[in-house]
Design a protein around this motif. Structure first.
Motif, PDB file in Angstrom:
ATOM      1  N   TYR A   1       0.837  -1.192   0.000  1.00 48.14           N
ATOM      2  CA  TYR A   1       0.000   0.000   0.000  1.00 48.14           C
ATOM      3  C   TYR A   1       0.877   1.250   0.000  1.00 48.14           C
ATOM      4  CZ  TYR A   1      -3.877  -3.070   1.392  1.00 48.14           C
ATOM      5  OH  TYR A   1      -4.815  -4.072   1.445  1.00 48.14           O
ATOM      6  N   SER A   2       0.392   2.295  -0.646  1.00 47.30           N
ATOM      7  CA  SER A   2       1.125   3.552  -0.703  1.00 47.30           C
ATOM      8  C   SER A   2       1.107   4.233   0.658  1.00 47.30           C
ATOM      9  CB  SER A   2       0.490   4.477  -1.747  1.00 47.30           C
ATOM     10  OG  SER A   2       1.099   5.740  -1.727  1.00 47.30           O
ATOM     11  N   TYR A   3       2.228   4.885   1.006  1.00 46.57           N
ATOM     12  CA  TYR A   3       2.274   5.619   2.266  1.00 46.57           C
ATOM     13  C   TYR A   3       1.778   7.049   2.116  1.00 46.57           C
ATOM     14  CZ  TYR A   3       6.785   6.832   0.088  1.00 46.57           C
ATOM     15  OH  TYR A   3       7.767   7.222  -0.785  1.00 46.57           O
ATOM     16  N   GLY A   4       1.426   7.419   0.889  1.00 41.31           N
ATOM     17  CA  GLY A   4       0.908   8.762   0.652  1.00 41.31           C
ATOM     18  C   GLY A   4      -0.393   8.701  -0.115  1.00 41.31           C
ATOM     19  N   THR A   5      -0.920   9.850  -0.427  1.00 42.77           N
ATOM     20  CA  THR A   5      -2.162   9.928  -1.181  1.00 42.77           C
ATOM     21  C   THR A   5      -1.898   9.629  -2.654  1.00 42.77           C
ATOM     22  OG1 THR A   5      -2.984  11.615   0.335  1.00 42.77           O
ATOM     23  CG2 THR A   5      -4.106  11.416  -1.789  1.00 42.77           C
ATOM     24  N   SER A   6      -2.743   8.809  -3.231  1.00 40.52           N
ATOM     25  CA  SER A   6      -2.623   8.506  -4.655  1.00 40.52           C
ATOM     26  C   SER A   6      -3.001   9.734  -5.476  1.00 40.52           C
ATOM     27  CB  SER A   6      -3.551   7.335  -5.016  1.00 40.52           C
ATOM     28  OG  SER A   6      -3.575   7.118  -6.406  1.00 40.52           O
ATOM     29  N   VAL A   7      -2.128  10.083  -6.450  1.00 40.61           N
ATOM     30  CA  VAL A   7      -2.384  11.206  -7.336  1.00 40.61           C
ATOM     31  C   VAL A   7      -2.395  10.692  -8.766  1.00 40.61           C
ATOM     32  CG1 VAL A   7      -1.581  13.447  -8.153  1.00 40.61           C
ATOM     33  CG2 VAL A   7      -1.276  12.825  -5.740  1.00 40.61           C
TER      34      VAL A   7
ATOM     35  N   ASN B   1       0.897   5.508  -7.196  1.00 40.57           N
ATOM     36  CA  ASN B   1       1.155   5.171  -5.800  1.00 40.57           C
ATOM     37  C   ASN B   1       2.634   4.856  -5.630  1.00 40.57           C
ATOM     38  OD1 ASN B   1      -1.685   5.123  -4.800  1.00 40.57           O
ATOM     39  ND2 ASN B   1      -1.859   3.490  -6.306  1.00 40.57           N
TER      40      ASN B   1
ATOM     41  N   THR C   1       5.795   3.793  -2.974  1.00 34.97           N
ATOM     42  CA  THR C   1       6.285   3.299  -1.690  1.00 34.97           C
ATOM     43  C   THR C   1       7.799   3.213  -1.770  1.00 34.97           C
ATOM     44  OG1 THR C   1       6.298   0.930  -2.218  1.00 34.97           O
ATOM     45  CG2 THR C   1       4.190   1.887  -1.536  1.00 34.97           C
TER      46      THR C   1
ATOM     47  N   LYS D   1      -7.083   4.884 -13.547  1.00 32.36           N
ATOM     48  CA  LYS D   1      -7.222   6.194 -12.910  1.00 32.36           C
ATOM     49  C   LYS D   1      -6.328   7.232 -13.567  1.00 32.36           C
ATOM     50  CE  LYS D   1      -8.106   4.094  -8.373  1.00 32.36           C
ATOM     51  NZ  LYS D   1      -7.616   3.979  -6.971  1.00 32.36           N
TER      52      LYS D   1
END
Length: 249
Positions: A156-162, A166, A168, A178
């Motif tokens: 899982y990404s440690y930040g917000t997906s833009v 994603n 890591t 997306k």
């Protein structure tokens, strides 16, 4: 099996599928495979990214941010990878039916007046086996009659997906559903993503990009069984999964 692996890795990340006609010793992106000068390969992608950014139609279609060089490069590479170019990413899918199809159908390049690519469905060549055209070794026979689905765990990404990107410490993942408008038919039809190792560009070699360390399972399937499971639905045909340019320009 797919559901079980997703469950086992639920606290770690997502599990994606990759269909292959045969197994290889590593999972290194095509851009870096058997290459020594990785920076020279990076320059090839830089040239393509610049072409996208300087093309007003592509710039607007992808809504590229010319001030964010890194994000633009990731998104352009995602487009290029999914449409057959040589990049630093690997294809994976979020649908094991698609992975089954990719292992059942072999990608070939045909050269006539021009060069073009297509997929050809594999079949068990019993006649060739009997006639001796195929080696009698079990290893050679297995290559003819089996396909594989690799299940790859991506943290899982440690930040917000833009824009579907994603990041890591281990993996950079782009969810093309997306990241790209749905007018790019192929990645949406295939539930497509691309992934690569997140490597320090100042110190690296091609082996550093080997994603096989994230493989959590390999499913070996006879191609006649896969054909039976897939059936004859129009959603799992070449025209739908890889639409011709007239539909997907």
């Amino acid at each position: 099996i797919v559901g079980y692996l997703k469950y086992l890795n639920r606290t770690f990340g997502n599990v994606y599928s990759r269909g292959q006609c045969e197994l290889y010793k590593s999972l290194i992106p095509s851009l870096y495979r058997d290459k020594l000068d990785l920076q020279a390969e990076d320059k090839k992608i830089d040239i393509l990214v610049n072409r996208f950014i300087n093309d007003n139609k592509l710039l607007q279609t992808l809504s590229l941010n010319v001030l964010d060089r890194e994000q633009s490069r990731y998104r352009v590479e995602g487009v290029l990878q999914h449409y057959g170019a040589t990049t630093s990413f690997l294809d994976v899918v979020d649908n094991h039916w698609i992975a089954l199809w990719m292992g059942l159908n072999r990608y070939i390049v045909v050269e006539q007046i021009d060069k073009y690519a297509k997929y050809v469905e594999r079949t068990i060549p019993i006649i060739d086996k009997i006639s001796g055209k195929i080696s009698s070794s079990q290893e050679d026979w297995d290559k003819e009659i089996y396909q594989y689905v690799l299940l790859i765990a991506v943290p899982y990404s440690y930040g917000t997906s833009v824009d579907g990107i994603n990041i890591t410490n281990d993996i950079i993942e782009i969810d093309l559903r997306k990241s790209l408008p749905s007018t790019f038919l192929r990645p949406h039809a295939q539930h497509g993503l691309v992934i690569k190792k997140n490597i320090d560009a100042n110190s690296r070699k091609s082996e550093d990009y080997d994603v096989s360390t994230n493989v959590v399972a390999i499913i070996k399937i006879r191609i006649d069984r896969a054909k039976q499971w897939i059936g004859n639905g129009e959603l799992l045909t070449q025209d739908n999964l890889i639409p011709p340019p007239g539909y997907d320009p």
